[in-house]
Design a protein around this motif. Structure first.
Motif, PDB file in Angstrom:
ATOM      1  N   VAL A 101     -48.918   5.331  50.073  1.00 33.37           N
ATOM      2  CA  VAL A 101     -49.650   4.405  49.217  1.00 33.37           C
ATOM      3  C   VAL A 101     -51.146   4.695  49.154  1.00 33.37           C
ATOM      4  N   LEU A 102     -51.687   5.351  50.173  1.00 34.65           N
ATOM      5  CA  LEU A 102     -53.128   5.649  50.134  1.00 34.65           C
ATOM      6  C   LEU A 102     -53.444   6.718  49.105  1.00 34.65           C
ATOM      7  N   GLY A 103     -52.472   7.597  48.843  1.00 32.19           N
ATOM      8  CA  GLY A 103     -52.647   8.615  47.826  1.00 32.19           C
ATOM      9  C   GLY A 103     -53.116   9.946  48.367  1.00 32.19           C
ATOM     10  N   THR A 104     -52.832  10.990  47.607  1.00 29.48           N
ATOM     11  CA  THR A 104     -53.203  12.349  47.958  1.00 29.48           C
ATOM     12  C   THR A 104     -53.108  13.195  46.694  1.00 29.48           C
ATOM     13  N   LEU A 105     -53.787  14.331  46.703  1.00 27.33           N
ATOM     14  CA  LEU A 105     -53.668  15.252  45.570  1.00 27.33           C
ATOM     15  C   LEU A 105     -52.573  16.286  45.774  1.00 27.33           C
ATOM     16  N   ALA A 106     -51.867  16.194  46.890  1.00 22.98           N
ATOM     17  CA  ALA A 106     -50.814  17.166  47.181  1.00 22.98           C
ATOM     18  C   ALA A 106     -49.547  16.835  46.414  1.00 22.98           C
TER      19      ALA A 106
END
Length: 123
Positions: A101-106
């Protein structure tokens, strides 16, 4: 869980386009939503994401200051406002949902993907 990207098209350098990602089947509070792009012959790269936990945005360096990600909770739509477009922005753009939920660009961290929408920037 479904995501559907739209809004792509042809633009001249310096123009703006606004992509939409319509989502259904889940709450935007429970998933991070990312935008990715893939140019011919290149790997898929993360462009931007918005955290599900607090709506915080994050941008890749190549688009920071030019792209803005926006979340419309009422309509379950995530937008990618793209300004000052460059030929290097030409690619198929995808939106995706991640349970991280925090997010990532991966890209590998994303569980659900929509179909892509083509963006072409040329004069």
């Amino acid at each position: 869980v479904q995501l559907q990207a739209s809004g792509g098209g042809w633009a001249q350098p310096g123009d703006s386009l606004k992509l939409s990602c319509a989502t259904s089947g889940f709450s935007l509070d429970d998933y991070a939503i990312g935008w990715f792009r893939q140019a011919p012959g290149k790997e898929r790269e993360g462009v931007s994401y918005i955290s599900g936990s607090d709506g915080s945005p994050y941008y890749a360096g190549s688009v920071k200051g030019r792209f803005t990600i926006l979340r419309d909770n009422a309509n379950n739509i995530i937008y990618l406002q793209m300004t000052s477009l460059k030929p290097d922005d030409t690619a198929i753009y995808f939106c995706a949902a991640s349970a991280y939920v925090l997010g990532t660009l991966a890209p590998w961290a994303y569980d659900y993907w929509g179909q892509g929408t083509q963006v072409t920037v040329s004069s």
